[in-house]
Scaffold this motif. Structure first.
Motif, short mmCIF file in Angstrom:
data_model
loop_
_atom_site.label_atom_id
_atom_site.label_comp_id
_atom_site.label_asym_id
_atom_site.label_seq_id
_atom_site.Cartn_x
_atom_site.Cartn_y
_atom_site.Cartn_z
N ARG A 153 0.61 13.07 -4.29
CA ARG A 153 2.01 13.32 -4.65
C ARG A 153 2.09 14.37 -5.72
NH1 ARG A 153 6.07 10.35 -3.59
NH2 ARG A 153 6.96 12.45 -3.73
N SER A 154 2.96 15.34 -5.51
CA SER A 154 3.18 16.39 -6.48
C SER A 154 4.29 15.97 -7.43
CB SER A 154 3.56 17.68 -5.78
OG SER A 154 3.88 18.69 -6.69
N THR A 155 4.09 16.23 -8.70
CA THR A 155 5.10 15.86 -9.71
C THR A 155 5.93 17.05 -10.16
OG1 THR A 155 3.49 16.17 -11.47
CG2 THR A 155 3.71 13.95 -10.56
N GLU A 156 5.67 18.21 -9.55
CA GLU A 156 6.48 19.39 -9.87
C GLU A 156 6.36 20.37 -8.74
OE1 GLU A 156 2.97 21.61 -12.47
OE2 GLU A 156 4.82 20.95 -13.44
N ALA A 157 7.33 21.28 -8.69
CA ALA A 157 7.33 22.28 -7.64
C ALA A 157 6.19 23.26 -7.81
CB ALA A 157 8.67 23.04 -7.64
N PRO A 158 5.63 23.82 -6.73
CA PRO A 158 4.56 24.81 -6.87
C PRO A 158 5.08 26.08 -7.51
CG PRO A 158 5.35 24.69 -4.59
CD PRO A 158 5.99 23.57 -5.32
N VAL B 167 10.57 14.60 -3.78
CA VAL B 167 9.48 15.22 -3.03
C VAL B 167 9.60 16.74 -3.21
CG1 VAL B 167 8.50 15.63 -0.74
CG2 VAL B 167 9.36 13.35 -1.35
N PHE B 168 8.59 17.31 -3.83
CA PHE B 168 8.59 18.76 -4.06
C PHE B 168 7.92 19.48 -2.89
CE2 PHE B 168 8.82 17.06 -8.42
CZ PHE B 168 9.93 17.77 -8.88
N PRO B 169 8.28 20.76 -2.68
CA PRO B 169 7.73 21.52 -1.55
C PRO B 169 6.29 21.97 -1.81
CG PRO B 169 9.24 22.90 -2.79
CD PRO B 169 9.34 21.53 -3.39
N GLU B 170 5.41 21.02 -2.00
CA GLU B 170 4.00 21.29 -2.21
C GLU B 170 3.25 20.92 -0.93
OE1 GLU B 170 0.58 22.23 -2.80
OE2 GLU B 170 1.77 22.56 -4.62
N PRO B 171 2.59 21.88 -0.26
CA PRO B 171 1.95 21.61 1.03
C PRO B 171 0.98 20.43 1.00
CG PRO B 171 1.99 23.96 0.62
CD PRO B 171 2.48 23.30 -0.65
N GLU B 172 0.36 20.15 -0.15
CA GLU B 172 -0.61 19.07 -0.21
C GLU B 172 0.04 17.70 -0.41
OE1 GLU B 172 -3.81 19.56 0.37
OE2 GLU B 172 -3.30 21.68 0.70
N GLY C 18 0.80 -1.22 0.00
CA GLY C 18 0.00 0.00 0.00
C GLY C 18 0.83 1.26 0.00
N LEU C 19 2.12 1.14 0.34
CA LEU C 19 3.01 2.30 0.33
C LEU C 19 3.66 2.51 -1.02
CD1 LEU C 19 4.94 1.64 3.70
CD2 LEU C 19 2.90 3.06 3.37
N ALA C 20 3.62 1.48 -1.88
CA ALA C 20 4.40 1.49 -3.11
C ALA C 20 4.07 2.68 -4.00
CB ALA C 20 4.19 0.18 -3.88
N GLU C 21 2.77 3.02 -4.13
CA GLU C 21 2.39 4.09 -5.05
C GLU C 21 2.86 5.46 -4.59
OE1 GLU C 21 -1.85 5.40 -4.82
OE2 GLU C 21 -2.08 3.52 -3.71
N GLY C 22 3.27 5.56 -3.33
CA GLY C 22 3.72 6.86 -2.82
C GLY C 22 5.22 7.03 -2.82
N MET C 23 5.98 6.12 -3.42
CA MET C 23 7.44 6.13 -3.31
C MET C 23 8.16 6.86 -4.45
SD MET C 23 8.49 4.89 -0.52
CE MET C 23 7.74 4.06 0.89
N ALA C 24 7.43 7.51 -5.33
CA ALA C 24 8.10 8.22 -6.41
C ALA C 24 8.95 9.37 -5.85
CB ALA C 24 7.08 8.76 -7.41
#
Length: 426
Positions: free
Chosen positions: A418-423, A368-373, A359-365
């Motif tokens: 998960r954010s794929t780019e910086a805000p 990590v960008f500084p996106e509050p969400e 269940g953690l696998a999808e969050g391991m990309a």
């Protein structure tokens, strides 16, 4: 009545068998002392004495000296490098009765008692203080043990109690006798110039190669963790040929997945969580069982995370893993190891933990960008970097917090954001 007494108190010199030779153009005397001779010959270093301009040493750290004292007291196979001293040209040397090789003379080194305080430590002040502390502790223990035996006899305790106390006293005396028979090498460089002494000290430290945590983790087989580590390194499929045996940190383009010290940290985490292996656990833990548990953990990793399975199969390099996945971070792997321990302690089976890890696998990309969400960034474990961060903080408290998050997420199966780019900058 004997015709001759070997009365030494009136002799202005102390005499030692030793050698004399040249090193770097300077005269050096090589001696060896027992621990009892060492603490009698060398004054006890004073950690509270302010440093002076003529000193050729750094300030003393009492904790370091106390740690060496404990090492001497508790380790039967203790070892100490030679202590390096300096002194002015006050020595006498008699080589008549021994040998001269042409470059080294063997004979008797005589040190004037009145000038002994002019001999200073260049390298080894913490060891010297440690020897003093160890000898003082042993002497204190013997004095207390004698008093307990005497008190037991005065109070007419049972023969069993007296015999037990006497056995403890005898053991302490035997330890002192053994220390009095073991030797420590001493080198005395002849110079009265503190500038030369400081230069020697710098040269020693510049040319000494310190031992890394990875080497210490592998070599100190007195520790159960070290023994378990060497078992793991020799048989684990995920780590085979992917562990740096020398370096403590593995990053960037390295062909290795982790360093040996980081593997040791993970084995400890799988075994005791984020705690330390205490003295009692050191005696009770079995290295084979620790290695077996770690094997279950890595099997769970390769089943739960396809990227780690690809690394094991040789289809993905550690470098590529670090560029795309947080699983390339040794901190994440250590957090997962500690989570394994916590979940196991709560009664979860290895199959259940493996399913939770999936269940953690999808969050391991990564990154990590500084996106509050972003789920990971919201933990506060990742620093702010517009280009993204590939590993969380490795501070002790942050690793504990990481473990708690992972355990919580395994229990609750969170919806990942998960954010794929910086805000965008505002």
């Amino acid at each position: 009545m004997p015709e001759h007494y070997n009365v030494t108190a009136y002799d202005p010199y102390e005499h030692f068998f030793g050698a004399r030779y040249k090193q770097g153009g300077r005269t050096v005397y090589a001696l060896d002392f027992s621990v009892s001779e060492l603490v009698s010959f060398l004054p006890k270093p004073d950690a509270d004495r302010p440093l002076e301009a003529a000193d050729a040493q750094r300030r003393i750290y009492p904790a370091h000296a106390r740690a060496f004292a404990r090492y001497i007291e508790e380790t039967e196979g203790w070892v100490s490098p030679a202590l390096l001293l300096r002194g002015p040209d006050i020595f006498k040397f008699d080589r008549k009765i021994l040998q001269d090789t042409g470059t080294t003379q063997f004979g008797v080194v005589s040190v004037p008692k009145d000038s002994r305080t002019e001999i200073k430590i260049v390298d080894g002040q913490h060891r010297t203080l440690g020897f003093h502390l160890a000898w003082e502790n042993l002497s204190k223990d013997i004095t207390n043990a004698r008093a307990m035996v005497a008190s037991a006899r005065t109070n007419e305790e049972s023969p069993e109690v007296i015999a037990n106390l006497q056995a403890k006293l005898d053991c302490l005396i035997d330890h002192r006798t053994k220390l009095a028979g073991e030797r420590v090498s001493i080198q005395i460089v002849v110079t009265d110039d503190p500038t030369v002494a400081r230069r020697i000290f710098v040269d020693i430290n510049d040319n000494a190669k310190g031992i890394t945590g990875s080497v210490r983790s592998r070599f100190d087989d007195r520790k159960v963790l070290s023994r378990a580590l060497n078992l793991v390194l020799n048989r684990n499929d995920l780590l085979k040929n992917r562990v740096d045996l020398e370096a403590d940190r593995v990053m960037g383009a390295s062909k290795y997945l982790v360093g040996a010290k980081q593997v040791a940290d993970m084995i400890r985490a799988v075994t005791v969580g984020n705690g330390r292996i205490g003295k009692r656990q050191e005696q009770e833990l079995d290295e084979k069982m620790m290695a077996d548990e770690f094997e279950l953990f890595t099997l769970a990793l390769t089943e739960a995370f396809v990227d780690l399975a690809a690394v094991q199969e040789g289809n993905l390099t550690p470098k590529q893993l670090r560029q795309t996945s947080l699983l390339g971070s040794s901190v994440i792997l250590r957090g997962l190891a500690a989570a394994w321990y916590e979940l196991s302690e709560d009664g979860s089976t290895s199959d259940e933990i493996t399913a939770a890890f999936k269940g953690l696998a999808e969050g391991m990309a990564a990154p990590v960008f500084p996106e509050p969400e972003d789920t990971w960034f919201a933990t506060g474990l990742f620093s702010v970097n517009p280009n993204g961060v590939y590993s969380p903080s490795s501070r002790s408290q942050d690793i504990k917090n990481l473990t708690n998050y992972l355990v919580e997420w395994c229990d609750e199966s969170p919806d990942w954001v998960r954010s794929t780019e910086a805000p965008e900058a505002t």
